[in-house]
Write a protein that holds these residues in place. Structure first.
Motif, short mmCIF file in Angstrom:
data_model
loop_
_atom_site.label_atom_id
_atom_site.label_comp_id
_atom_site.label_asym_id
_atom_site.label_seq_id
_atom_site.Cartn_x
_atom_site.Cartn_y
_atom_site.Cartn_z
N HIS A 117 0.83 -1.21 0.00
CA HIS A 117 0.00 0.00 0.00
C HIS A 117 0.87 1.26 0.00
O HIS A 117 0.58 2.22 -0.72
CB HIS A 117 -0.93 0.01 1.21
CG HIS A 117 -2.11 -0.89 1.06
ND1 HIS A 117 -2.99 -0.83 -0.01
CD2 HIS A 117 -2.58 -1.90 1.87
CE1 HIS A 117 -3.93 -1.74 0.13
NE2 HIS A 117 -3.71 -2.40 1.26
N VAL A 118 1.92 1.28 0.81
CA VAL A 118 2.80 2.45 0.86
C VAL A 118 3.46 2.66 -0.51
O VAL A 118 3.50 3.79 -1.02
CB VAL A 118 3.87 2.27 1.96
CG1 VAL A 118 4.95 3.36 1.85
CG2 VAL A 118 3.23 2.31 3.33
N THR A 119 3.94 1.58 -1.11
CA THR A 119 4.57 1.69 -2.42
C THR A 119 3.60 2.23 -3.46
O THR A 119 3.94 3.11 -4.25
CB THR A 119 5.10 0.32 -2.86
OG1 THR A 119 6.10 -0.14 -1.94
CG2 THR A 119 5.71 0.39 -4.26
N GLY A 120 2.39 1.73 -3.44
CA GLY A 120 1.38 2.19 -4.40
C GLY A 120 1.06 3.67 -4.25
O GLY A 120 0.93 4.40 -5.25
N LEU A 121 0.92 4.14 -3.01
CA LEU A 121 0.62 5.55 -2.78
C LEU A 121 1.77 6.44 -3.24
O LEU A 121 1.55 7.51 -3.83
CB LEU A 121 0.32 5.79 -1.30
CG LEU A 121 -1.01 5.22 -0.79
CD1 LEU A 121 -1.06 5.22 0.73
CD2 LEU A 121 -2.18 6.03 -1.37
N LEU A 122 3.00 6.01 -2.98
CA LEU A 122 4.15 6.82 -3.40
C LEU A 122 4.39 6.73 -4.91
O LEU A 122 4.88 7.69 -5.52
CB LEU A 122 5.40 6.39 -2.62
CG LEU A 122 5.34 6.62 -1.10
CD1 LEU A 122 6.67 6.25 -0.45
CD2 LEU A 122 4.96 8.07 -0.76
N ASP A 123 4.05 5.61 -5.52
CA ASP A 123 4.17 5.50 -6.98
C ASP A 123 3.29 6.55 -7.67
O ASP A 123 3.64 7.05 -8.75
CB ASP A 123 3.74 4.11 -7.45
CG ASP A 123 4.81 3.05 -7.20
OD1 ASP A 123 5.95 3.42 -6.87
OD2 ASP A 123 4.48 1.85 -7.31
N ALA A 124 2.17 6.88 -7.06
CA ALA A 124 1.25 7.87 -7.64
C ALA A 124 1.86 9.28 -7.65
O ALA A 124 1.36 10.16 -8.35
CB ALA A 124 -0.06 7.88 -6.87
N TRP A 125 2.94 9.47 -6.89
CA TRP A 125 3.62 10.78 -6.87
C TRP A 125 4.71 10.87 -7.94
O TRP A 125 5.39 11.91 -8.03
CB TRP A 125 4.26 11.02 -5.50
CG TRP A 125 3.29 11.19 -4.38
CD1 TRP A 125 1.93 11.17 -4.45
CD2 TRP A 125 3.61 11.39 -3.00
NE1 TRP A 125 1.37 11.36 -3.22
CE2 TRP A 125 2.38 11.50 -2.31
CE3 TRP A 125 4.80 11.50 -2.30
CZ2 TRP A 125 2.33 11.71 -0.92
CZ3 TRP A 125 4.74 11.71 -0.92
CH2 TRP A 125 3.52 11.82 -0.25
N GLU A 126 4.90 9.83 -8.69
CA GLU A 126 5.99 9.79 -9.67
C GLU A 126 5.93 11.00 -10.59
O GLU A 126 4.89 11.32 -11.18
CB GLU A 126 5.91 8.50 -10.49
CG GLU A 126 7.16 8.22 -11.32
CD GLU A 126 8.39 7.98 -10.47
OE1 GLU A 126 9.49 8.37 -10.89
OE2 GLU A 126 8.24 7.41 -9.37
#
Length: 455
Positions: free
Chosen positions: A120-129
Motif C-alpha cells: 500500500h505504501v509503495t502504491g501511494l508513493l508511486d502515484a507521486w511519480e
C-alpha cells in the motif's frame, strides 16, 4: 465549574507551552477547552499522576458520554450500536469484551501484515511519480490506514470513500478530527451490511474472526483469525465539525461516543454455553478499529514527518543509520503524541490528586502531551532525540487496562511509511510557505495539512 479557566482558540497552536506551565504549577488544573462542543474538567499533566490515574478504578468510563452530553446540552447521537465496545466500559464487562476480542486481534499476528502494508505504501508513493509537490495527509497519511483497514475487513476497494472518520477528508477538506453524526450513521449501516455478508460468506479476515470468537479458554477461532490488532485506548467522539458536514450541525455524543450504554448488549450465548460477541458489539468493535486506529495512524505519520523535517540534525542521523527507526518512532510518539488527551473518564468518588480534590461526577482528562514531556521522566523534554534511551516510557497509547491493543499495528505502519518516504525522497522538505496549524481539538494532536516538496 464557575472557577474553570477558559482557553481561547490559539491554545491548539501552543499546547505544549500551556501544558508545561500547568505542570510546573502542580500538574492538576481545572480548565475549559474551546470548540463547538467545549470540553471541561480536571486536566492532569504530570507523568506520575497521569500513570496513576489511568490505572485508578475510581475513574470510570461507563456512561461517560451520556454524562458529557447532559453537561454540554447535546441531544444528537448515532446510538448505542457503535459504542458497545471495551474502550467504553469498565470491568467486568470490559474484561469479557477484551478477552473475546483478543482472540481475533493478537499482537503476534501484526508482523504478518508487513507485506500488505508495504504494498500500500509503495502504491501511494508511486502515484507521486514525476511530481514536485504533495500534500502528505490527504494523499498518503489518510489513505494508508483506510486501505489497511479495508484489507483487514475484506471490504471492496470501491468502498474506501464510505468510511471517513477524520476531520481531514480524502478530498483534502479540513476539520477538527471528529466524525459527524451523519457519517457515523452511514458507517453503522455499511458495517452491518458487511458483517451480514461475512456471516454468509466467511473468510480469514477480521470480521469473520470476530463473528466466530468464543469465550472458551483454548483461544481458538473458527476461521484462523484476522491479521490485525484493534486500537483501544483512544476515544471515540461521535460528533464533530468535519469540514462540510452533511446532515447538519455539530454531532452530539449523548447517545454514544465514549461511554457504553447502560444496560446495553452484554453478548450472546453460543451453543454449549460459550459467549460470543453480540451484533452490536461486533459493529461497535469494527467502528472502534476505524476511529481509533485510523486517526492515530494518520496523526502519527504526519506528526512524525513534520517533526523529522523540522529537526534536520536528527533527520540526517536517521538517514545515515536506518536501524535507528524503531527508536525514532518511539521518540515521535513521545514528542508529538497523536492523541492529546486520554479518553473520557469521570470520578465515581472523591479522588485526591496534586493537592486537589476531584469531586464525584467530575470529568478527569489525562494530558498525554503533557505527561510525555515531563522532565521528571524525560530529561530536556522539549528536545527531540531519536536516540533517547527512555523514549519508550511514553504514554501515547495510554496505560492500564485500556492500553492500546493496536499499538503494534500503528508502529508498523509508521515504520514502513517513514522508511519508504525517506528512502525514495532524499530531498524531502516542507513547502516554503508551510506554517504548522493544528486541529482545534483537545483530544487529537493532528496537523490540518502538511504540504511537501519532494525534490
Amino acid at each position: 465549574m464557575s472557577d474553570t479557566g477558559a482557553l481561547d482558540a490559539s491554545f491548539f497552536d501552543h499546547a505544549h507551552d500551556s501544558y508545561r506551565r500547568w505542570r510546573e504549577e502542580g500538574g492538576v488544573r481545572r480548565t475549559r477547552y474551546p470548540g463547538p462542543t467545549p470540553i471541561e474538567g480536571w486536566v492532569i499533566t504530570s507523568y506520575a499522576q497521569a500513570r496513576e490515574l489511568l490505572a485508578d478504578p475510581r475513574l470510570s468510563k461507563d456512561g461517560a458520554v451520556e454524562r458529557f452530553g447532559r453537561q454540554a446540552g447535546l441531544t444528537q447521537g448515532p446510538g448505542s450500536a457503535l459504542f458497545t465496545h471495551m474502550l467504553n466500559s469498565d470491568p467486568p464487562h470490559h474484561t469479557r469484551l477484551r478477552k473475546l476480542v483478543q482472540k481475533a486481534f493478537t499482537a503476534r499476528r501484526t508482523a504478518a501484515l508487513r507485506p500488505m502494508i508495504e504494498a500500500h505504501v509503495t502504491g501511494l508513493l508511486d502515484a507521486w511519480e514525476g511530481r514536485e509537490e504533495a500534500e502528505l495527509i490527504s494523499e498518503f497519511a489518510l489513505p494508508l490506514p483506510v486501505a489497511v483497514m479495508f484489507d483487514l475487513f475484506g471490504a471492496s476497494d470501491a468502498d474506501h470513500e464510505t468510511l471517513q472518520v477524520r476531520g481531514n477528508s480524502l478530498d483534502g477538506g479540513q476539520g477538527d478530527g471528529e466524525v459527524s453524526v451523519f457519517t457515523a450513521e452511514s458507517m453503522a449501516a455499511y458495517l452491518r451490511a458487511l458483517i451480514a455478508l461475512k456471516r454468509e460468506q466467511p473468510d480469514d479476515g477480521l470480521l469473520s474472526a470476530l463473528l466466530q470468537a468464543r469465550g472458551s479458554d483454548d483461544g481458538a477461532m473458527g476461521t484462523g483469525g484476522a491479521e490485525a490488532t484493534i486500537a483501544e485506548g483512544k476515544e471515540v467522539q461521535a460528533g464533530g465539525a468535519r469540514g462540510a458536514q452533511a446532515g447538519g450541525g455539530r454531532g452530539a455524543q449523548a447517545g454514544g461516543g465514549e461511554g457504553v450504554q447502560a444496560g446495553g448488549a452484554r453478548g450472546a450465548q453460543a451453543g454449549g454455553g460459550d459467549e460470543v460477541l453480540s451484533e452490536d458489539e461486533i459493529t461497535s468493535m469494527a467502528f472502534l478499529l476505524f476511529i481509533a486506529g485510523h486517526q492515530t495512524t494518520v496523526n502519527l505519520i504526519a506528526n512524525g514527518i513534520h517533526t523529522l523535517l523540522t529537526h534536520p540534525g536528527q533527520l540526517a542521523a536517521l538517514r545515515a543509520d536506518m536501524t535507528l527507526m524503531p527508536g525514532a518512532v518511539e521518540e515521535i510518539l513521545r514528542y508529538e503524541s497523536p492523541s492529546a488527551l486520554a479518553s473520557f473518564r469521570y470520578a465515581t468518588e472523591p479522588v485526591e490528586a496534586g493537592g486537589e480534590t476531584l469531586a464525584e461526577g467530575e470529568f478527569v482528562h489525562v494530558s498525554l502531551l503533557g505527561a510525555n514531556r515531563d522532565p521528571d521522566v524525560f530529561p530536556e523534554p522539549d528536545r527531540f532525540d531519536i536516540r533517547r534511551a527512555e523514549a519508550s516510557r511514553h504514554m501515547a497509547f495510554g496505560h492500564g487496562i485500556h492500553h492500546c491493543l493496536g499499538a503494534p499495528l500503528a508502529r508498523l505502519q509508521a515504520e514502513i511509511a517513514f522508511t519508504q518516504l525517506l528512502t525514495r525522497y532524499p530531498g524531502l522538505r516542507l513547502s516554503e510557505d508551510h506554517a504548522a496549524r493544528w486541529q482545534a481539538n483537545p483530544r487529537h494532536r493532528g496537523l490540518l495539512s502538511l504540504p511537501l516538496r519532494l525534490r
